[in-house]
Design an enzyme around this catalytic site. Sequence first.
Site, PDB file in Angstrom:
ATOM      1  N   LYS A   1       0.775  -1.423   0.191  1.00 55.78           N
ATOM      2  CA  LYS A   1      -0.252   0.164   0.407  1.00 55.78           C
ATOM      3  C   LYS A   1       0.841   1.696   0.187  1.00 55.78           C
ATOM      4  O   LYS A   1       0.297   2.227  -0.543  1.00 55.78           O
ATOM      5  CB  LYS A   1      -1.032  -0.366   1.432  1.00 55.78           C
ATOM      6  CG  LYS A   1      -1.945  -1.019   0.686  1.00 55.78           C
ATOM      7  CD  LYS A   1      -2.999  -1.032   0.535  1.00 55.78           C
ATOM      8  CE  LYS A   1      -4.084  -1.407  -0.038  1.00 55.78           C
ATOM      9  NZ  LYS A   1      -4.914  -1.256  -0.785  1.00 55.78           N
TER      10      LYS A   1
ATOM     11  N   SER B   1      -3.818 -12.096   5.408  1.00 50.78           N
ATOM     12  CA  SER B   1      -4.622 -11.943   3.578  1.00 50.78           C
ATOM     13  C   SER B   1      -3.423 -12.795   2.697  1.00 50.78           C
ATOM     14  O   SER B   1      -3.959 -12.861   1.506  1.00 50.78           O
ATOM     15  CB  SER B   1      -4.746 -10.424   2.900  1.00 50.78           C
ATOM     16  OG  SER B   1      -3.691  -9.457   3.589  1.00 50.78           O
TER      17      SER B   1
END
Length: 304
Positions: free
Chosen positions: A43, A267
């Site tokens: 990110k 994840s």
Amino acid sequence: MVFDSILDVIGRTPVVRLGKLSARIGVNVFAKLESFNPGGSHKARIALGMVLDAERRGVLVRGTRQIIIEPSGGNTGIGLAMVGNILGYHVILVIPDNYSPEKRRLLDFYGAEVVLSDSRLGNNSHGEKAMQLLLENPGYVMLNQQRNPANPQTHRQTTAQEILLDFTDQPPDYFVAGIGTGGHITGIGEVLKERWPALAIYGVEPDQCDLLNDRHARHDIQGLSIGIVPEILNLSLLTGMVGVSKTECMTMARRVMHTDSISLGLSSAANLVAVEKLAPMMPEGTCVLTMIYDGIESYIGDFE
């Protein structure tokens, strides 16, 4: 190597073959270690990309201490806090109250202002809370990673280009990636599919959800299935979806850390669970590319 700021270190992450996992499931599994980015996740790429795009459009002016507000589950927030510190913006982050305390503390250490949403209101509770605050404070700037074209564009221009250089000899047959905002699977998938048309692309989601049929449910795998079909997600890329459970992810994370010694969050482990589930349908020698988004350090509480 000497860099001017931590932002210049974003990207150029390595790809590693998971030898022990590959031997166990019978296909060649390669993981791009996005956890090597500053801030510890992929990110950081889109945080910088979205801010630079907003500056080019005149929405943000560097050094003015403008206020950026963003609904974030943690990693985008860390990235935005880093970028804000360097480029001169104040960052307010709205996150669900069921996200890990470790992530909240990290955001505080990076200087972000944290607002909690009520997770009982659904997987997009933080998005709704952030929009409420934006309406109450029209001077705030929301980059909105779920809808911002700069999200997938950043991955087209950086992550995907790195992968093309990494696989000049044998291209991957499969690309397996989780779907949260849809940015990286769209940006990377579009570029790879153009270069390698035979590439199969599978998305990963919690068992309770069914993205392709626009059905959503509460779940406890941070970073996946945000409660809507993201506007920037290119559904036409997807060969299919694979559902995983939190228990499977926790088991996979422990196993991979014991065998291939790669730290991975839930994840990221979800991607490997999905690869293992797909493996029986793959011919021998199949090359699978997936992503490790971040490390286990922010999720230790989930394993206690």
